[in-house]
Design a protein around this motif. Structure first.
Motif, PDB file in Angstrom:
ATOM      1  N   GLN A  36      -9.151  -4.409   0.205  1.00 43.99           N
ATOM      2  CA  GLN A  36      -9.773  -3.518   1.161  1.00 43.99           C
ATOM      3  C   GLN A  36      -9.417  -2.074   0.829  1.00 43.99           C
ATOM      4  OE1 GLN A  36      -8.706  -4.203   5.262  1.00 43.99           O
ATOM      5  NE2 GLN A  36      -6.531  -4.381   4.850  1.00 43.99           N
ATOM      6  N   TYR A  50       0.853  -1.173   0.000  1.00 46.56           N
ATOM      7  CA  TYR A  50       0.000   0.000   0.000  1.00 46.56           C
ATOM      8  C   TYR A  50       0.897   1.234   0.000  1.00 46.56           C
ATOM      9  CZ  TYR A  50      -4.136  -2.746   1.249  1.00 46.56           C
ATOM     10  OH  TYR A  50      -5.175  -3.641   1.250  1.00 46.56           O
ATOM     11  N   GLN A  56      -2.932   3.603  13.647  1.00 44.96           N
ATOM     12  CA  GLN A  56      -1.601   3.860  13.118  1.00 44.96           C
ATOM     13  C   GLN A  56      -0.869   4.827  14.024  1.00 44.96           C
ATOM     14  OE1 GLN A  56      -1.267   5.850   9.315  1.00 44.96           O
ATOM     15  NE2 GLN A  56       0.947   5.697   9.346  1.00 44.96           N
ATOM     16  N   LEU A  60      -7.813   4.415  11.277  1.00 50.29           N
ATOM     17  CA  LEU A  60      -8.232   4.165   9.903  1.00 50.29           C
ATOM     18  C   LEU A  60      -9.281   3.080   9.862  1.00 50.29           C
ATOM     19  CD1 LEU A  60      -4.619   4.066   8.507  1.00 50.29           C
ATOM     20  CD2 LEU A  60      -6.305   5.729   7.753  1.00 50.29           C
ATOM     21  N   PHE A 101       0.249  -5.590   9.025  1.00 50.86           N
ATOM     22  CA  PHE A 101       0.990  -4.558   8.319  1.00 50.86           C
ATOM     23  C   PHE A 101       2.374  -4.351   8.920  1.00 50.86           C
ATOM     24  CE2 PHE A 101      -1.908  -2.368   5.374  1.00 50.86           C
ATOM     25  CZ  PHE A 101      -3.105  -2.977   5.694  1.00 50.86           C
ATOM     26  N   GLY A 102       3.293  -3.939   8.067  1.00 51.04           N
ATOM     27  CA  GLY A 102       4.596  -3.512   8.539  1.00 51.04           C
ATOM     28  C   GLY A 102       4.515  -2.084   9.049  1.00 51.04           C
ATOM     29  N   THR A 103       5.651  -1.568   9.497  1.00 44.22           N
ATOM     30  CA  THR A 103       5.689  -0.242  10.098  1.00 44.22           C
ATOM     31  C   THR A 103       5.857   0.867   9.071  1.00 44.22           C
ATOM     32  OG1 THR A 103       8.022  -0.599  10.503  1.00 44.22           O
ATOM     33  CG2 THR A 103       6.529  -1.009  12.349  1.00 44.22           C
ATOM     34  N   GLY A 104       6.080   0.489   7.811  1.00 43.26           N
ATOM     35  CA  GLY A 104       6.156   1.490   6.755  1.00 43.26           C
ATOM     36  C   GLY A 104       7.565   1.957   6.453  1.00 43.26           C
ATOM     37  N   GLY A 117       6.165   4.312  14.192  1.00 44.31           N
ATOM     38  CA  GLY A 117       6.981   3.205  14.663  1.00 44.31           C
ATOM     39  C   GLY A 117       6.229   1.895  14.853  1.00 44.31           C
ATOM     40  N   GLN A 118       4.907   1.946  14.824  1.00 41.59           N
ATOM     41  CA  GLN A 118       4.107   0.733  15.016  1.00 41.59           C
ATOM     42  C   GLN A 118       3.332   0.330  13.768  1.00 41.59           C
ATOM     43  OE1 GLN A 118       3.881  -1.340  17.785  1.00 41.59           O
ATOM     44  NE2 GLN A 118       5.644  -0.155  18.453  1.00 41.59           N
ATOM     45  N   GLY A 119       3.324   1.173  12.780  1.00 37.25           N
ATOM     46  CA  GLY A 119       2.585   0.816  11.578  1.00 37.25           C
ATOM     47  C   GLY A 119       1.093   0.775  11.845  1.00 37.25           C
ATOM     48  N   LEU A 120       0.402  -0.025  11.047  1.00 34.25           N
ATOM     49  CA  LEU A 120      -1.040  -0.183  11.221  1.00 34.25           C
ATOM     50  C   LEU A 120      -1.297  -1.410  12.084  1.00 34.25           C
ATOM     51  CD1 LEU A 120      -0.831   1.541   8.532  1.00 34.25           C
ATOM     52  CD2 LEU A 120      -3.039   0.531   7.939  1.00 34.25           C
ATOM     53  N   GLN A 121      -1.955  -1.187  13.191  1.00 34.78           N
ATOM     54  CA  GLN A 121      -2.287  -2.288  14.098  1.00 34.78           C
ATOM     55  C   GLN A 121      -3.780  -2.564  14.001  1.00 34.78           C
ATOM     56  OE1 GLN A 121       0.457  -3.638  15.260  1.00 34.78           O
ATOM     57  NE2 GLN A 121       1.215  -2.579  17.044  1.00 34.78           N
ATOM     58  N   PHE A 122      -4.113  -3.816  13.754  1.00 35.81           N
ATOM     59  CA  PHE A 122      -5.504  -4.224  13.575  1.00 35.81           C
ATOM     60  C   PHE A 122      -6.257  -4.177  14.896  1.00 35.81           C
ATOM     61  CE2 PHE A 122      -9.025  -6.429  11.796  1.00 35.81           C
ATOM     62  CZ  PHE A 122      -9.403  -7.422  12.694  1.00 35.81           C
ATOM     63  N   GLN A 140      -7.455 -11.701   8.195  1.00 29.29           N
ATOM     64  CA  GLN A 140      -6.886 -10.561   8.905  1.00 29.29           C
ATOM     65  C   GLN A 140      -5.628 -10.138   8.179  1.00 29.29           C
ATOM     66  OE1 GLN A 140      -6.833 -11.097  13.165  1.00 29.29           O
ATOM     67  NE2 GLN A 140      -5.144  -9.651  13.449  1.00 29.29           N
ATOM     68  N   PRO A 163      -4.253   4.700   3.270  1.00 25.45           N
ATOM     69  CA  PRO A 163      -3.436   3.893   2.351  1.00 25.45           C
ATOM     70  C   PRO A 163      -4.241   3.481   1.127  1.00 25.45           C
ATOM     71  CG  PRO A 163      -3.257   3.104   4.620  1.00 25.45           C
ATOM     72  CD  PRO A 163      -4.382   4.077   4.596  1.00 25.45           C
ATOM     73  N   TYR A 168      -8.187   0.123  12.174  1.00 24.60           N
ATOM     74  CA  TYR A 168      -6.758   0.039  12.451  1.00 24.60           C
ATOM     75  C   TYR A 168      -6.313   1.285  13.202  1.00 24.60           C
ATOM     76  CZ  TYR A 168      -6.505  -3.565   8.784  1.00 24.60           C
ATOM     77  OH  TYR A 168      -6.681  -4.703   8.028  1.00 24.60           O
ATOM     78  N   PHE A 215      -9.334   1.913   2.146  1.00 29.63           N
ATOM     79  CA  PHE A 215      -9.214   2.686   3.365  1.00 29.63           C
ATOM     80  C   PHE A 215      -9.855   4.064   3.253  1.00 29.63           C
ATOM     81  CE2 PHE A 215      -6.421   0.382   6.227  1.00 29.63           C
ATOM     82  CZ  PHE A 215      -5.868  -0.586   5.398  1.00 29.63           C
ATOM     83  N   LEU A 256      -3.642   7.923  14.505  1.00 29.00           N
ATOM     84  CA  LEU A 256      -4.536   8.014  13.354  1.00 29.00           C
ATOM     85  C   LEU A 256      -5.348   6.720  13.318  1.00 29.00           C
ATOM     86  CD1 LEU A 256      -5.346   9.565  10.728  1.00 29.00           C
ATOM     87  CD2 LEU A 256      -3.631   8.170   9.545  1.00 29.00           C
ATOM     88  N   PHE A 277       3.597   0.696   2.826  1.00 25.25           N
ATOM     89  CA  PHE A 277       3.356  -0.355   3.807  1.00 25.25           C
ATOM     90  C   PHE A 277       3.239  -1.698   3.092  1.00 25.25           C
ATOM     91  CE2 PHE A 277       2.593   2.031   7.646  1.00 25.25           C
ATOM     92  CZ  PHE A 277       2.099   3.240   7.216  1.00 25.25           C
ATOM     93  N   ASN A 307     -13.245 -10.610  13.811  1.00 26.71           N
ATOM     94  CA  ASN A 307     -11.867 -10.748  14.261  1.00 26.71           C
ATOM     95  C   ASN A 307     -11.553  -9.608  15.211  1.00 26.71           C
ATOM     96  OD1 ASN A 307     -10.773 -13.012  12.560  1.00 26.71           O
ATOM     97  ND2 ASN A 307     -11.389 -11.623  10.931  1.00 26.71           N
ATOM     98  N   LYS A 308     -10.619  -9.862  16.115  1.00 25.36           N
ATOM     99  CA  LYS A 308     -10.242  -8.831  17.071  1.00 25.36           C
ATOM    100  C   LYS A 308      -8.739  -8.854  17.258  1.00 25.36           C
ATOM    101  CE  LYS A 308     -11.704  -6.975  21.559  1.00 25.36           C
ATOM    102  NZ  LYS A 308     -10.374  -6.442  21.938  1.00 25.36           N
ATOM    103  N   GLY A 309      -8.142  -7.693  17.267  1.00 21.37           N
ATOM    104  CA  GLY A 309      -6.710  -7.586  17.499  1.00 21.37           C
ATOM    105  C   GLY A 309      -6.404  -7.544  18.982  1.00 21.37           C
TER     106      GLY A 309
END
Lengths: 111, 113
Positions: free
Chosen positions: B102, A36, B37, B90, A101-104, B40-45, A98, A44, B35, B104, B88, A89, B56-58
């Motif tokens: 998907q 992305y 964002q 998303l 994603f990486g950190t970019g 340093g952590q990127g996108l976390q579900f 599910q 994204p 998600y 965004f 942020l 990403f 689903n649940k993160g």
């Protein structure tokens, strides 16, 4: 636990040259991988993807390579253009349930 | 076709308050994922809803919750806000479960002071 990793937070490339963005993953069950692109203040947007049964997918200037044995994928952009400057990403999924994603990686293409 | 919309786009809240974010998926899409964002952590579900059911649940604390309405619009709620919730948020929509495509929204920028 970060299952998808992008170890380079940033990358600078001259316009016209090749940009190579890397991504590593730990879960061998992943069967689909995506890249992305994200501009500031936007969500994204999908760029290119590859199934785990392939090792290469090409779309215009963008090519994604998958090395399953190394659990590594890369995105090549040739030639790089200033408009490609964005955060990239990588993401992985198994059965589409599910996405991880990486950190970019922030890519800057210098004119 | 209109894209994914999120409201509000920006929000400033105080620690301890609660907040509700809204997401309207693309018409015809029945799945909505959220998600977080952070640098340093990127996108976390956070979680995904399909046909009004959480699928689903993160790995987030129970302070983060969501729901989906019959028109597929989704809301996310964060209670007892902490400074670390600044991020942020998303949302992404998919036509159906299992789809790899998907889309965004632009995100909601939440700042907790």
């Amino acid at each position: 636990d970060q299952q998808v990793k992008q170890n380079s937070p940033s990358l600078s490339v001259q316009e016209g040259r090749i940009s190579i963005l890397n991504c590593d993953y730990t879960n061998s069950m992943f069967d689909y991988f995506l890249w992305y692109k994200k501009y500031p203040a936007e969500g994204p947007t999908f760029l290119i993807s590859i199934s785990s049964i392939k090792d290469k997918n090409e779309d215009g200037r963008f090519t994604v390579f998958l090395n399953k044995s190394a659990k590594h994928l890369s995105l090549h952009i040739v030639p790089s253009q200033p408009g490609d400057s964005a955060v990239y990403f990588c993401a992985a999924s198994f059965t589409g349930n599910q996405f991880y994603f990486g950190t970019g990686t922030s890519l800057t293409v210098i004119p | 076709k209109a894209g994914v919309t999120q409201t509000p786009r920006y929000l400033i809240k105080t620690r301890g308050q609660q907040v509700t974010l809204s997401c309207s998926p693309i018409s015809g899409h029945r799945s909505v994922s959220w998600y977080q964002q952070t640098p340093g952590q990127g996108l976390q579900f956070l979680f995904e809803y399909f046909s009004e059911t959480q699928r689903n649940k993160g790995n987030f604390p129970g302070r983060f919750s969501g729901r989906q309405f019959s028109n597929s619009r989704s809301e996310m709620n964060v209670s007892t806000l902490e400074l670390g919730d600044s991020a942020l948020y998303l949302c992404a929509s998919r036509r159906k479960e299992g789809s790899y495509e998907q889309y965004f929204g632009p995100g909601t920028r939440l700042t907790v002071t």
